[in-house]
Design a protein around this motif. Structure first.
Motif: not given
Length: 212
Positions: A4-11
């Motif tokens: 997770x970053x401030x604007x992007x989330x990866x799962x």
């Protein structure tokens, strides 16, 4: 797993499973015992039919999945989400069956004393080789599934607009040891689907919501 970053989330998910069953020799023995004319069970016990079965099967699954969510604005009112998933399934099944008849001793059914002393002859489908190579219970099957999607969410005050497209592909294959003259001895089927969609949600009041 998740990133997770401030604007992007990866799962993402990776998974492998394997289920194996091995039943090397299942035997069933039957014993014959008759009633006399008065309905009384006679003491003589004769050896009946005998079957032996060898079975083994294996199921394996490979799975990979990833989802990404990207917030175009910090307030979360504009969001793009994409994802992919792939799954591979394999199944193999083997079966070998023998059917035995009790040997006839002096023209009559042999008496049953113990399994070790039983005298039998092989007969039936497949003869001394067990189940014929054309046995329907001997097969291999596989399925491959792949899907991907893109989704866009827009929130305008009380209105939420959700739109997206999903693409799915499936391939199913199987092969059996049935006779080649059997029309369904094997198959290879492919399917592709495009699934677009758009959804509107409007909040008239906190207790009244309309969807289209």
């Amino acid at each position: 797993n998740q990133f997770t970053t401030s604007s992007l989330a990866l799962k993402w998910t990776l998974n492998y499973t394997d289920a194996l069953q091995d039943r090397p020799d299942e035997a069933e023995y039957s014993v014959l015992q008759n009633y006399d004319a008065y309905g009384k069970l006679q003491p003589f016990q004769g050896l009946g039919n005998i079957t032996h079965s060898w079975r083994k099967n294996d199921d394996r699954q490979y799975l990979g999945k990833m989802d990404a969510t990207w917030h175009l604005t910090q307030d979360g009112m504009n969001t793009i989400q994409v994802g992919v998933v792939g799954q591979k399934l394999n199944r193999v099944n083997y079966e070998d069956d023998y059917q035995l008849n009790p040997s006839i001793i002096h023209g009559s059914t042999q008496p049953f004393t113990s399994i070790d002393s039983a005298k039998t002859t092989v007969f039936g489908y497949g003869s001394t080789s067990g189940t014929s190579v054309y046995g329907y219970q001997n097969y291999k099957a596989s399925e491959f599934l792949f899907g991907s999607y893109v989704e866009y969410t827009l929130v305008l005050d009380r209105l939420q607009v959700l739109s997206g497209l999903r693409w799915e592909q499936a391939q199913d294959k199987y092969f059996t040891m049935a006779s080649a003259s059997y029309t369904e001895q094997q198959a290879n089927v492919k399917m592709v689907d495009f699934l677009p969609g758009i959804h509107f949600r409007y909040e008239f009041t906190p207790e009244q919501i309309g969807r289209l």
